[in-house]
Structures are given as C-alpha cells and as structure tokens.
Design an enzyme around this catalytic site. Sequence first.
Site, short mmCIF file in Angstrom:
data_model
loop_
_atom_site.label_atom_id
_atom_site.label_comp_id
_atom_site.label_asym_id
_atom_site.label_seq_id
_atom_site.Cartn_x
_atom_site.Cartn_y
_atom_site.Cartn_z
N HIS A 253 0.66 -0.53 0.28
CA HIS A 253 -0.19 -0.05 -0.37
C HIS A 253 0.59 0.80 0.27
O HIS A 253 0.49 2.36 -0.92
CB HIS A 253 -1.02 -0.48 1.42
CG HIS A 253 -2.06 -0.99 1.49
ND1 HIS A 253 -2.71 -1.56 2.24
CD2 HIS A 253 -2.23 -2.24 0.38
CE1 HIS A 253 -3.15 -2.40 2.15
NE2 HIS A 253 -3.20 -3.04 0.67
N HIS A 408 -8.64 -2.64 -5.14
CA HIS A 408 -7.96 -2.71 -3.84
C HIS A 408 -7.38 -3.74 -5.05
O HIS A 408 -5.47 -2.94 -4.85
CB HIS A 408 -8.86 -3.29 -2.58
CG HIS A 408 -7.45 -2.99 -2.02
ND1 HIS A 408 -6.80 -2.53 -1.19
CD2 HIS A 408 -6.55 -4.58 -1.77
CE1 HIS A 408 -6.43 -2.47 -0.09
NE2 HIS A 408 -6.21 -3.89 -0.52
N ASP A 412 -3.17 -3.10 -4.83
CA ASP A 412 -1.63 -3.41 -4.25
C ASP A 412 -0.80 -3.67 -5.56
O ASP A 412 -0.02 -4.39 -5.74
CB ASP A 412 -2.48 -4.80 -4.19
CG ASP A 412 -3.17 -4.83 -3.14
OD1 ASP A 412 -2.90 -3.85 -2.32
OD2 ASP A 412 -4.04 -6.24 -2.62
N HIS A 435 -0.41 -10.64 -5.02
CA HIS A 435 1.26 -10.63 -4.78
C HIS A 435 1.84 -11.33 -5.69
O HIS A 435 2.90 -11.43 -6.33
CB HIS A 435 1.40 -10.85 -3.98
CG HIS A 435 0.49 -9.37 -2.97
ND1 HIS A 435 0.70 -7.66 -2.93
CD2 HIS A 435 -0.57 -9.72 -1.80
CE1 HIS A 435 -0.20 -7.52 -2.65
NE2 HIS A 435 -0.80 -8.68 -1.23
#
Length: 454
Positions: A253, A408, A412, A435
């Site tokens: 973030h 969101h 990321d 991720h």
Amino acid sequence: MHNLANSKEFPDSAGSSQLVLVVDDEASIRRSLEGVLKDEGFPVVLAEDGESAIRLLMTTRPALVLLDIWMPGMDGLETLKKIKEMQPDLPVVMVSGHATISTAVAATRLGAADFLEKPLDLSGTIQVVRRVLSQQQPQEAAGEAQWETIEPSTVGSLRESLTINPVVFARQTLRGRALPQKTLAHAAILYGQGLHSGRKSGLILEPLPPNSGIHFVGVSETTVVPAHVDFVESTGFATTVRLGQTQAGTIEHLMSALCAYGISNLLIKCNGEVPVMDGSARDFCRLFEEVGVIEQDGEWYEIDVKKTLEVGDGKESIKIEPADEFTVEYTLRYPEPVGEQRFSFTLTDAASYRDLIAPCRTFSFVKDVGHLQRQGLALGGRFDNFLLIGSEGAINDEWRFPNEPVRHKILDAIGDLYLLGRRLRGKVTAKMTGHSDNIALLTKVRDELQRALG
C-alpha cells in the site's frame, strides 16, 4: 544521587568532544556500557535515573547521551524533554527492551537521534555511538558533503549515514519518458498497527538525496533493504522484502502511494511491518500532501515495455503489453455479494490516484478470517482496518465504491509493480491475481531490463 566515572577528568563548565553520558536504572547495564565504551576510547559518566542525569547536566557537557526509557520516577521520555530544554543540540539515543513503535515515535518527536533495543548488541551500540558523534562534527567536515557530493553506494541524511545499494539507478535500460526524481520535503512520522503481525507498527519517513532509491530499515538497525524485486522474500497475503535480519512486510500500500506521487528517494524506518492504517493508501496520500513532495536533480526514466510479458493461466493471469501510459485493468470474480467486477485505471497524476484508488481497502470474507488467523495472519485485523464481507455485503462499514474490492486489487498491483523503483510504461491486464503473480510478472520485466544491457 548519581555516579560519575572519572568525574575529576572533566571540568564543570566544559566537556569532552567524545564524552558519553549513560542513564539507566540497572547497574549491570551501566557497568556493561561503561566497560565497552571505555574499551573503545570513549570517556563515560553515569547516572542511575532521570533526576541524577539532569543534575549532572548542570555541570557537565557530554557529547552524547544513552538514555533508558523505562526508569522509576522521571521516565526516559520526560528526561529527554528536559535534556532538550537544557541543551537542544545534545544528541540523545534512547534505549529500551520493552518499547513499541509508538514509544520510538514519541522519542523521535522529542528530538531523539536514534533508538537501541535491549538486549544490547554491544558492537552495534558502538557503531551507533560513533555514527551519532561523527554527525556532531562541523558541517564542512561531514554532513554537507554527503548531501551535495554523494558516493554511489553511500547515502547521507540529516540524522545518519547508511550504506545502501542504489540498484534502481545503476543501469536504467528500456528508457521511457524522463521523470523528475522526488523525495519528501522533510521527515515525517506515522504509526498504527500491523495487519498480519498484530503488533504496534509505524513509520519514520526521511528524505534521501538523488540517486538513492527507496529503502527500508529497522528503527534501531543499520542494515538497509532496497524496495526492489531482487529482495522480495515472500508474497503470501502481503509483500515482504528482506536483507539479512532486516525485513519490511505489507509494503504494497505504501509502495503504491509512492509510485502515484512519483517519489523515488526515501528512507522508511519501521519495525518489521508497515502499518495497515485503515486498510487503504489514503493516509499515505494525506501524509505526502501535508509534508510536501519536492523535485530533485538526476536521471530517472519510466520502464518502456517493448513486448508482451505474461504469467498465469486462463483462471488466474496477469500480463503487460506496450502502451503509451501506465494502465492497470483488473477483473475480479467472487460469489455474491461481490460478483464480477472489472475496472481500468490509468496513472496520469497523483490526484486521480488519491481520489479513485487510494481509498479502497483490503478486504476479506467472513468465512476466511479464522483460517488466516490459524496461519498466524490477519492478527491485527480490526473492524476499522479492513473491509469484512459477509453474505449480505460489507458488515463493518459502507462501501466506499460499489466496486471497492477490484479497485483495491489495482492499488496492490501498482505497489508491487513499483518494486523496480521506476514507473512502468505499459498496459497491465490482470484476472484473479495476487502478490505472487505481480512479482512473477515484475521478475520478467527485470529480466528484460537485464537483456537490454546487451
């Protein structure tokens, strides 16, 4: 009462340029520090509590104070405040075995020069003492040169000098548009709680000179880890970088906001995990705008993606292809009430990121929270730092956008894809990725950068 070591050697009205005052209520700590400091050639005076230290400072002018935080009577923070009132330029290094990041932040705000954790590593303590004392030399002999004429592997800041790896600026191949390097106008402090560790966490952000890059370091450590894909250790539910014993987790973030604001040089001190704040990047944006972002000299270029790169399969995939701007288009598919969401965002300026992407929070489903916590994750999850989704929708707050989850995911991705230290120029298309996929794609971009060297 206080205990002076070799007190007759120091005149009342003057001091030694190397004299160290040790303030600790534990006699064993005082003796240990006195012994190791004297072995290294530092004269020492000792005080067993805050009141004794203040009385001693009325007649003695040390060059440095090592000050315990937890002491009976006047505690370390109270003592620090009084020391700064008496001798504003006297550097003070705080020492504690039970301090949280908020304690370190409070000490920093009061003017502490550094922070050491017990049990003390004596060689590390000497290193800190030497570094802080060296910064008290006349500016023409030390600090100014480090800011204006910087060696490739050494970064100077107003408070410390740390050896870093400026990997971002070493060889900038695949050059897109030239961008100005940027850093914060001055140091800033922010603290909260780690989402996955559940521990008190926080940040001390310090400007760095041009050609430095973004780096993480522990509050009382000297090993610096670059915010770079080469140092990514893990990507399970969050992105973590590590070098030696220094690690920084849940960095995505903050990295996302740094990318949006074009910040290329920054030192980030934290205690292992970046605080989750409210689960979004909104507080980081507010901080940057309050502190101010300044431009710096030096070459810095977008990474101009020349060919399509892809990882994943039909169900979960991410690719980047040549384009004129940095765009992330993400498709998310979950059971209702989330359903299928698709959103595309082009990063053209910080304001659009601040308004459209930064407010969007980390989300989790009620059915998954117990599983995460059994794995030792989401231990800091509270009702105010992530979006909890049940069968009827968000159960702990209102949606900030009808498609907040997919936004969101874009937040990321922007953060993870900034771990080459340069903004990408290309279109990213992602579907149900996380991720690990982001870092896998970025690794392919890194390989292209290396191939471009010839």
